[in-house]
Design an enzyme around this catalytic site. Structure first.
Site, PDB file in Angstrom:
ATOM      1  N   LYS A  49       0.809  -1.344  -0.242  1.00 18.03           N
ATOM      2  CA  LYS A  49      -0.106  -0.267   0.094  1.00 18.03           C
ATOM      3  C   LYS A  49       1.076   1.306   0.064  1.00 18.03           C
ATOM      4  O   LYS A  49       0.890   2.181  -0.833  1.00 18.03           O
ATOM      5  CB  LYS A  49      -1.084   0.235   1.138  1.00 18.03           C
ATOM      6  N   GLY A  88      -8.366  -6.244   2.396  1.00 21.62           N
ATOM      7  CA  GLY A  88      -8.802  -6.948   3.805  1.00 21.62           C
ATOM      8  C   GLY A  88      -8.320  -7.166   4.695  1.00 21.62           C
ATOM      9  O   GLY A  88      -8.518  -7.672   5.278  1.00 21.62           O
ATOM     10  N   GLN A 134      -1.347   8.746   6.896  1.00 18.21           N
ATOM     11  CA  GLN A 134      -2.049   9.883   6.171  1.00 18.21           C
ATOM     12  C   GLN A 134      -3.318  11.394   6.723  1.00 18.21           C
ATOM     13  O   GLN A 134      -3.847  10.331   7.776  1.00 18.21           O
ATOM     14  CB  GLN A 134      -2.157   9.374   4.405  1.00 18.21           C
ATOM     15  N   HIS A 179     -13.170 -36.659 -24.215  1.00 18.06           N
ATOM     16  CA  HIS A 179     -13.166 -37.505 -24.148  1.00 18.06           C
ATOM     17  C   HIS A 179     -13.822 -38.440 -23.318  1.00 18.06           C
ATOM     18  O   HIS A 179     -13.974 -39.169 -23.569  1.00 18.06           O
ATOM     19  CB  HIS A 179     -11.395 -37.336 -23.276  1.00 18.06           C
TER      20      HIS A 179
END
Length: 873
Positions: free
Chosen positions: A23, A132, A183, A831
């Site tokens: 990530k 996740g 972040q 087959h």
């Protein structure tokens, strides 16, 4: 050192997965793309994680214990993974590491709100998204809370689902490390997910936008249905606006809260069409940067988009490389050859070199480009008819493509190129060859030709090594193709197939009876595949009277048991009969078109469960009795049909025509199986020579182990034999790619846009809830379903119905002990269908998802005449 524990996003790119996880690396890459806005932040590196793990020696013992657990032991995994998480969360973050994190926070604003997100080194990779698997925490405020959530992210490497995923995929827990992304929090008006390729159809030109109000957690958690926009070429093709009753918003003091959306806003779109188009334009820029379709999480803030994550879409089936920008339509070879598993590079490259038509690889599978044949009105009908007889779902998928205006161009004529994979080895399907006499000597002559050619190959290859071996093999491949394309061989195959179709059509028209040829072909002569199944009954006859041998075989573990077997009472005779069987059939195995698959001769233990089933379930002499019973049933059916025909108007003529066709079908239908036997016999000779060459390369320190050659194409192996040089990284990449291909479902038909088409049955004559397929062997049977995906794990009893994904000839020894057959892949002349008819087993093939929809042990009814399966319990 502060630098090794924390890196700003702007200082990271996608090459640094080992340092900042998948990530983090993707976010760093995103932040470098012109015009793409990414919320500011930093990464706590994997070095910090390693430092923390080193602080707790007890984790080492816990990881050892974890690696020994069975992936299916959910309770043990749950308890131990929770223990590891508690250990990690309980560790105090060392002062210098905490200072590095708080220093980075100070630059961005200590009291700002942040998203704290796990970023594992085995996450968001091209071959596995791990989506996740670990945790994300939103709206975290203050240094203390940030540090606490960083610890939680480290611990989330050991959530039960993440641990189980790694166990099941053979990933060592110690090789995966955790970084953490911190972040600045974005408080969006709307958010959601953008797929730059349609995740359902695989179409790379159609982007899908899922959108909702507030934070994206509402969509990800399934709290609300999203608005869905389909966008292609700067235009919204389709949209569905959902009633969005709930949203997730950030709380001022930290954390998030689920809130109700005002009633007047619920039906409003979260995005305008113009915004959806603009978002897709940004997505295309991101896709171009990473070089593959992306799954992108986005936020809309003040009419501007911010990107908070991008990962590859790993579920899309790859597209064959065409080298041009034209439209192409590809048909799966694996569905015709009864082998839809991925092939290793040596496997698919050998099939390409020995096939009669050009074949293109994607996702470890092979495809034939049929675009030119579809484009020409002269060849289109023949192609669709041939495909429909082989697999009606392929025909329907092709018709779906043809219904789209302009995708397939119109050409005056297709010419010889781009033909479908018709018969053995991809023999071109086309108009019927000239007829041949109904003469058993024709088949005997063809079988002898093949035997002589293979004997010459075995003799001549013995002295070849190094580059000379590869030069010899390239010549051998030409002989291989010459034998396959022998006009007489093709005529014999077509004669048997066409006689079958003629009999079924005419006898349904004249007598009102479906699929009569199924009964008329019982115990047809010269069928090498059905003989193989019966021959294993003869092996069981030798073993059955020897209790010591039976007891020994019940405990066999490994493939070197034959010499040990000979030391038991009666074991010498048992070994000899197994050896004789392997001499005739030991080149066969499941997935045999892939030369890298272990053959029965290499892994004879594969046959032991089937032999033991035969010992338990049959009486002595079963093979001869079985064949004779089938022959007599066919004879009786022939007399019945001819008698009934003679009572009809013009009955003598009809009976005479049918008699000629019955003789013809019984003369030639068994030969249908022989060319494949010839191919696989050659393959085993090639393989033994190539493995001997690989052994020499191991001795010369060019390769680590001889089976590494399976991850090279034939040409790459040729180059290695000449240069004595090898890129170990190439082999490692190929191994990882091959592992990832197992998660992909190959489509029957694939377009150059990436659209995967499976086709559909057009049937309204079956009971509600029945599973629809292709009727390939007449009769109705009820019994216990045995869902078996690995022949070596077969444990069958008389009356069982085999349910599996596909059956190539190697499954035939199981057919003698079952009452019926259901497969996910197949058609009238594949087959499994041929052998089912020969043994008189009711069979339905091409039943989509049969191995998932039918549970092992359920009672089912197979309608082999009408082509459907009922689940009774």
């Amino acid at each position: 050192m502060i630098e090794q524990y924390v890196l700003d996003l702007q200082d990271i790119d996608e090459t640094q997965v080992a340092v900042v996880g998948g990530k983090g690396a993707h976010l760093g890459g995103l932040s470098r793309i012109e015009g793409i806005r990414v919320p500011d932040g930093f990464c706590v590196t994997t070095e910090a994680f390693r430092r923390i793990i080193a602080e707790a020696p007890s984790i080492d013992d816990q990881l050892d214990e974890l690696s020994r657990l069975n992936p299916d032991d959910r309770e043990a995994i749950r308890m131990l993974s929770a223990q590891i998480r508690r250990t990690i969360e309980g560790l105090a973050i060392p002062g210098d590491l905490a200072a590095a994190i708080t220093h980075a926070l100070a630059r961005l604003g200590e009291q700002a709100a942040y998203a704290v997100r796990s970023s594992a080194t085995a996450e968001d990779l091209p071959t596995a998204s791990f989506a996740g698997q670990q945790d994300t925490y939103l709206n975290v405020v203050g240094p203390t809370a940030i540090l606490q959530h960083v610890s939680r992210c480290w611990a989330s490497l050991f959530t039960e689902r993440a641990v189980t995923y790694r166990q099941r995929n053979g990933i060592d827990h110690r090789t995966v490390h955790m970084a953490v992304v911190v972040q600045q929090m974005v408080f969006p008006h709307a958010s959601g997910i953008l797929f730059t390729a349609d995740p359902v159809t695989g179409n790379r030109k159609i982007a899908t936008v899922d959108a909702g109000f507030g934070l994206g957690e509402a969509l990800v958690s399934g709290l609300v249905n999203p608005d869905v926009f389909k966008v292609r070429d700067g235009e919204v093709l389709d949209k569905a606006i959902a009633a969005k009753q709930r949203a997730v918003h950030a709380l001022p003091a930290g954390g998030t809260q689920e809130v109700a959306v005002e009633s007047q806003r619920q039906g409003q779109p979260a995005l305008t069409d113009a915004q959806a188009v603009r978002l897709v334009q940004l997505g295309r820029r991101i896709e171009a940067h990473f070089g593959r379709p992306q799954d992108i999480e986005w936020c809309l803030v003040d009419d501007g988009f911010q990107i908070v994550q991008s990962r590859p879409i790993t579920t899309l089936f790859p597209i064959p490389e065409s080298g041009d920008q034209e439209n192409h339509v590809y048909v799966s070879v694996g569905h015709g050859q009864m082998m839809t598993d991925p092939m290793k590079p040596l496997g698919f490259s050998m099939w390409q070199l020995t096939a009669m038509v050009p074949m293109h690889e994607a996702g470890g599978r092979l495809f034939v480009d049929v675009t030119r044949r579809l484009a020409s009105s002269a060849s289109r009908a023949g192609l669709l008819e041939a495909m429909g007889k082989g697999d009606p779902l392929i025909r329907h998928a092709l018709e779906t493509v043809l219904d789209r205006d302009g995708f397939v161009p119109s050409l005056p004529d297709a010419g010889p190129g781009g033909r479908p994979a018709g018969g053995p080895g991809g023999r071109p399907a086309g108009s019927a060859p000239a007829p041949i006499e109904t003469d058993p000597a024709v088949v005997a002559k063809l079988i002898e030709r093949s035997r002589v050619s293979i004997a010459a190959l075995e003799r001549d290859i013995r002295t070849k090594t190094g580059p000379a071996l590869f030069d010899f093999l390239l010549e051998a491949f030409e002989e291989h193709k010459r034998v396959l394309s022998d006009p007489l061989s093709i005529q014999a195959i077509m004669a048997g197939m066409e006689a079958t179709w003629w009999l079924n059509d005419k006898l349904q028209e004249w007598l009102g009876e479906k699929n009569v040829a199924d009964m008329l072909t019982l115990s047809a002569p010269d069928n090498i595949t059905s003989e193989m199944g019966l021959a294993l009954l003869d092996v069981a006859d030798v073993i059955r009277p020897q209790p010591e041998v039976v007891a020994f075989l019940q405990g066999v573990d490994g493939d070197d048991f034959l010499d040990e077997l000979a030391k038991r009472a009666g074991g010498s005779e048992a070994r000899d009969v197994i050896e004789a069987y392997l001499d005739r059939y030991g080149m066969r195995c499941v997935g045999e078109i892939d030369i890298t698959r272990p053959r029965w001769r290499e892994r004879p233990s594969t046959l032991v469960p089937v032999i033991l089933d035969n010992v338990r379930n049959f009486e002595p002499g079963a093979a001869e009795r079985r064949f004779e019973q089938g022959r007599q049933k066919a004879q009786k059916k022939e007399q019945d049909v001819l008698t009934r025909l003679r009572t009809l108007p013009d009955g003598d003529r009809k009976a005479d025509e049918v008699k000629k066709m019955i003789d013809r079908v019984r003369t030639f239908i068994g030969y249908r199986e022989y060319p494949k036997y010839g191919i696989i016999s050659r393959y085993f000779v090639y393989k033994q020579a190539l493995l001997a060459e690989a052994e020499r390369l191991v001795q010369a320190d060019v390769l680590s182990e001889k089976e590494d050659v399976f991850y090279l194409t034939f040409q790459e192996l040729h180059d290695a034999a000449r240069s004595h040089q090898m890129d170990d990284q190439l082999i490692q990449r190929r191994k990882e790619a091959f592992r990832s291909y197992h998660a992909l479902t190959p489509p029957r038909v694939l377009t150059s846009d990436g659209e995967a088409l499976t086709g559909a049955y057009r049937r309204d004559d079956v009971p509600a809830g029945a599973l629809i397929g292709v009727p390939v062997s007449a009769g109705t049977i009820e019994g216990r379903a045995r869902v078996i995906l690995d022949m070596a794990e077969a444990d069958l009893e008389a009356g069982d119905i085999l349910v599996t994904a596909f059956t190539d000839p190697s499954w035939s020894p199981l057919f003698v002990g079952i009452a019926g057959l259901v497969t996910e892949v197949g058609g009238l002349m594949t087959h499994g269908a041929v052998i089912a008819r020969e043994y008189g087993l009711p069979a339905v093939v091409g039943v989509e998802h049969a191995t998932r929809l039918i549970r092992d042990g359920q009672r089912i009814r197979v309608h082999g005449t009408d082509g459907y399966v009922e689940i009774l319990s």
